[in-house]
Design an enzyme around this catalytic site. Structure first.
Site, short mmCIF file in Angstrom:
data_model
loop_
_atom_site.label_atom_id
_atom_site.label_comp_id
_atom_site.label_asym_id
_atom_site.label_seq_id
_atom_site.Cartn_x
_atom_site.Cartn_y
_atom_site.Cartn_z
N GLU A 45 35.72 43.73 43.45
CA GLU A 45 36.90 44.18 42.71
C GLU A 45 37.91 44.70 43.72
O GLU A 45 37.56 45.21 44.78
CB GLU A 45 36.54 45.33 41.76
CG GLU A 45 35.56 44.97 40.66
CD GLU A 45 36.25 44.68 39.33
OE1 GLU A 45 37.49 44.55 39.32
OE2 GLU A 45 35.55 44.58 38.33
N CYS A 46 39.19 44.62 43.34
CA CYS A 46 40.21 45.20 44.21
C CYS A 46 40.33 46.69 43.98
O CYS A 46 40.97 47.40 44.75
CB CYS A 46 41.56 44.53 44.00
SG CYS A 46 42.13 44.61 42.30
#
Ligand code: SF4
Length: 250
Positions: A236-237
């Site tokens: 995930e960012c």
């Protein structure tokens, strides 16, 4: 003048955890459009949405075009996006008259890479995402009370814990997830039924699209997000990873 600068300055506090729990119980099995109508009635004009122009986000843009096209929508333009993604922003503008606002980091890619002696994404992607996505996002959502996200429960383990409406302590916003219970099939059926614009890279083996240095096509049998930060533990960012805190409403 941007939509952000036109937004009124006075901001009321968001919903209490008890109110969020009550709303969740009412909206949990409602349609995405019903959830969006509630969010618009409750929060507009203090309602915003971040989109990377993924298929889910484009479905929501289509719905908002019918419900309330003035909802503020922005894209985190890291400077590393695919040209197909940038072109999709223009196609959406033509189709719906909705001009998604680009929110950019302080430094251009050239300035950033010069400062760090080269790109950070190959060896410090968390730092790169923080500088080029999270920091601009924090700035972009200031003054808003709620944001719409296009996450689905079945995408990642963390997203599986999300609620239709929840408190997002990281960004101090109520987070509304109208497509939470949709499947990938639901998304693509809606896109095809309504001729919603989508990124042509999806037809070239890219089910999930982020910045070009951190996205590759997936092979048959691979997870849809296997092409994101491939070869690293990063999944995930950081935008949709909720920091679990007491009384957070999730
Ligand atoms: S996805 Fe990759 S290029 Fe984009 S901000 Fe994150 S690390 Fe940087």
């Amino acid at each position: 003048m941007s939509i952000l600068s036109e937004r009124p300055e006075v901001v009321e506090p968001p919903l209490t955890p008890e109110q969020i729990a009550t709303v969740c119980s009412i909206l949990d099995q409602k349609s995405p459009q019903d959830i969006l109508r509630w969010a618009v009635a409750e929060f507009f004009p203090y309602l915003t949405m971040a989109t990377a122009f993924g298929p889910e986000g484009n479905c929501i843009i289509h719905m908002l075009a019918e419900i309330e096209p003035r909802v503020h929508i922005f894209n985190l333009e890291t400077g590393y996006q695919f040209k197909e993604t940038l072109e999709l922003r223009e196609r959406i503008k033509e189709r719906y008259g909705i001009a998604v606002e680009y929110v950019r980091p302080d430094m251009t890619v050239a300035e950033y890479e010069q400062e760090h002696g080269g790109p950070l994404h190959p060896h410090r992607p968390d730092q790169c995402c923080h500088n080029r996505k999270i920091v601009p996002l924090r700035r972009a959502v200031q003054g808003y009370r709620a944001w719409i996200s296009a996450i689905r429960k079945d995408q990642t383990a963390d997203r599986g814990q999300a609620s239709v409406v929840q408190w997002d302590p990281k960004f101090q916003l109520v987070k509304v997830n109208p497509l939470l219970y949709w499947t990938k099939s639901d998304v693509w059926k809606f896109i095809l039924d309504h001729d919603v614009p989508y990124n042509p890279l999806h037809d070239q083996g890219y089910p999930s699209i982020g910045c070009w240095p951190c996205t590759r096509a997936v092979q048959n049998g691979e997870d849809d997000r296997a092409g994101r930060w491939a070869g690293s533990m990063k999944k995930e960012c950081g935008l949709h990873v909720i920091e679990h805190q007491g009384g957070s409403g999730i």
